[in-house]
Design a protein around this motif. Structure first.
Motif, short mmCIF file in Angstrom:
data_model
loop_
_atom_site.label_atom_id
_atom_site.label_comp_id
_atom_site.label_asym_id
_atom_site.label_seq_id
_atom_site.Cartn_x
_atom_site.Cartn_y
_atom_site.Cartn_z
N TYR A 243 0.78 -1.24 0.00
CA TYR A 243 0.00 0.00 0.00
C TYR A 243 0.81 1.29 0.00
CZ TYR A 243 0.34 1.72 4.82
OH TYR A 243 0.77 2.27 5.99
N GLY A 247 -1.57 3.60 -1.86
CA GLY A 247 -2.82 3.08 -1.30
C GLY A 247 -3.09 1.64 -1.67
N PRO A 248 -4.20 1.08 -1.15
CA PRO A 248 -4.53 -0.34 -1.38
C PRO A 248 -4.87 -0.59 -2.86
CG PRO A 248 -5.96 0.68 0.30
CD PRO A 248 -5.21 1.78 -0.36
N PHE A 249 -4.49 -1.75 -3.34
CA PHE A 249 -4.76 -2.08 -4.76
C PHE A 249 -5.24 -3.53 -4.83
CE2 PHE A 249 -2.86 -3.14 -9.08
CZ PHE A 249 -3.83 -2.51 -9.80
#
Lengths: 417, 417
Positions: A243, A247-249
């Motif tokens: 992340y 950010g989250p993927f």
């Protein structure tokens, strides 16, 4: 006003009272998917009802109901959906109404129907609007400063993945991903060992906005068609490694489950309550007045393959710090446009209740404290074949307004990734 | 093989040689938008050509060309697009061919046409695949550790905003946003003072994948329809305040500009080159062999309202560390599905050249060193009415294969946010 009794038996414990009448996409027998409205244990086949002339005064083309998504109906606006619900309430409470006389043709039992993803989702945005959630998660990673400096100034959000949003009932395959083992300096590619749910409420946009033209707080509700219950599945070990800094993927994009039924904004209006006080006061374009939160009781249960469901979490959407008007005003403050079918979700909803943690990351304190199921089993994160069941509903004098459930079972990871 | 000369004059400096033949959506006169193919200074009206029977042997319905997006054509697959281009190459080099005889009806001058967004984009994913860019930006914020530990193990990416992707030529309104002034402890809501471009290459998915079924490296190319040039506009001051912990949101979602023309994957194949050596070697599902980068010369110019364009950046896409096969394999390794129309972009492309910085953040070292325009003006970030022009092309023996340009002018912020 109170509704007269319906000629159709509707249990008081049903989420689908006359005050609700949510929209969804269903199919049964060999017919193609089309628009339905839930009432009690039934679905009203809106195409069949329209063909009988029930909606003639609303001036809605029958073809709007013959679609495999709600987008065309949503594009007709909130007022049109409201007229349709009012007509149905009248039909359902009037003995020998057209709907009553044709009940055999128009009503389908929910248990005989197959539900489909209700909306073709354009963009999916996920907020981070629960103060309790952000604080609890922040404490795990940054005890000295749980909340980021920006958190109370704007509703933090990120763009999610629309392609993998799926309807309640569709199972979720445990994802593979890169994970950094403790003490290692290189990752391994394995099935996630930290599969988690996130309890969320989402809302669907029912009106296109104009690029470069922000939506003000007081206009925001015009753009909301209705709400769904959301499980934003997360793989915490994959998330931790991937992340930074964007950010989250992959830790989030393998699946997001939503309820079959879209509860209209109008049906939720009687559930409005004031949200928490906001200190410091947000900047003028986000400083809201009035009761714009919703009292919606929420719960999460885990149903292991070999046992009964255990309720893990009970909380209420009323605790959310940022409301949907603020979310829309913030989202469009850059000039970003919204389109019919966009999904905006709250982020994990946690509350002040002792069992009010909307995900396992919080409940187990990042995997340190197992939680006990009612059957004696324990969980840190989800096991294969666990089924996660989320429910949400509000109660008001005219009846219960609920989402039914969003449920999905975890399937084992692929053998050959 | 080399193409025979065309009966249509095509300049050697044209991006749109016989070897290219990119697809786009155009309109002219009072006709609705439809599919066109660029050649030299012209557009081939594919509907008109199909109606003449030119594509009969390819068995493509005329209706595929009468659409306002390329999605239906893309859904037909790479092989079909390849057949169409081969037929056009034959028609364009055969004297008295059907196309030649009907040239008046079938060819439209590009300068007389209006170009539209070529694709209905489903999901937009932005990678961060340039080592030079990640290192340069990382040094500005973390001199001791410019690259995150994950960077060489996976192609870092985040989900972008599809609704605000727009075609070259559409202006960009300077966005408002929350910015934390230096030394302040609370943000202000102002027009961005740090508006930046990002030079990127993007590719469009032309085949649906299956949820829960990762795409392997060696299958990845089947899913690529073609490429576009991308300007991923960014507001650096908004980004700095908002991006923790979930990544960029409003700082990127106000606009992304793409080229009008989609260059097919097949047209780019002759430009393949080996990418940089990858050390450490990626995990097996991402460890690729062979020449899968593309030698595409790239440049960025700024055109102030009152002066001539100054070229700011010149680099080449061949430097990208992660290739498109690896991007697809990583993206779907979680089970995330791809759909026809999805846009995947490279992230800012910087190279080792002294002027090879793909954004102003890098070029000005986060706003510290102004850059000089050829007219004597300076820039740290973009001014109102500046126009940013990006160009990209490759050269191979059969002709130049280029994207034309992606250009957009900055309009002043709204007066009333």
């Amino acid at each position: 006003m109170n509704f007269p009794a319906s000629w159709l038996p509707i249990s008081e414990s049903s989420d689908f009272s006359l005050a609700n009448l949510p929209f969804g996409i269903f199919s049964h027998a060999s017919q193609p998917p089309r628009v339905g409205v839930a009432v009690g244990e039934y679905i009203i086949d809106m195409t069949a009802a329209a063909q009988l002339g029930v909606f003639d005064q609303a001036e809605v083309a029958v073809s709007v109901f013959e679609q495999s998504t709600l987008n065309a109906l949503m594009n007709g606006g909130r007022a049109q959906a409201s007229r349709l619900r009012t007509i149905l309430q009248h039909e359902l409470t009037t003995p020998n109404s057209t709907l009553h006389q044709a009940a055999d043709r128009v009503l389908v039992r929910q248990k005989d129907a197959h539900m489909h993803l209700p909306v073709a989702i354009g963009d999916y945005t996920d907020f981070y609007s629960s103060l309790e959630h952000a604080t609890n998660v922040g404490k795990l990673f940054r005890p000295e400063q749980p909340l980021m400096p920006n958190w109370k100034h704007l509703p933090v959000a990120y763009h999610g993945r629309a392609s993998s949003v799926q309807v309640s009932g569709v199972p979720v395959r445990r994802p593979f991903g890169q994970v950094l083992p403790a003490g290692a300096d290189a990752p391994v590619f394995i099935p996630t060992q930290a599969l988690d749910y996130e309890l969320e409420l989402g809302f669907l946009i029912g009106k296109n906005s104009i690029s470069g033209r922000p939506i003000r707080l007081e206009e925001a509700e015009d753009y909301i068609f209705g709400f769904v219950l959301v499980n934003d599945w997360s793989a915490r070990d994959i998330q931790r490694w991937e992340y930074q800094p964007l950010g989250p993927f992959l830790s989030k994009n393998f699946a997001t489950s939503i309820s079959s039924w879209v509860v209209t904004y109008d049906a939720l209006l009687p559930l409005r309550v004031f949200g928490p006080e906001q200190t410091p006061r947000p900047l003028p374009h986000l400083a809201d007045e009035g009761a714009h939160n919703f009292s919606i009781q929420l719960e999460v249960a885990i149903n292991p393959a070999d046992a009964e469901p255990s309720i893990f979490c009970q909380t209420n959407a009323r605790h959310l710090y940022w409301n949907v008007r603020q979310q829309i005003a913030h989202h469009t403050s850059s000039g970003c446009n919204l389109r019919v079918g966009d999904l905006l979700a709250s982020g994990t909803i946690s509350g002040p209740e002792p069992n009010g943690h909307g995900c396992l990351l919080e409940q187990t304190q990042a995997g340190k404290i197992p939680v006990n199921l009612q059957d004696g089993n324990q969980r840190i994160y989800l096991h294969d074949y666990d089924e996660v069941i989320m429910r949400g509903y509000g109660v008001q004098p005219q009846g219960r307004v609920g989402f039914g459930e969003v449920r999905a079972q975890i399937l084992p990871a692929n053998e050959n990734p």
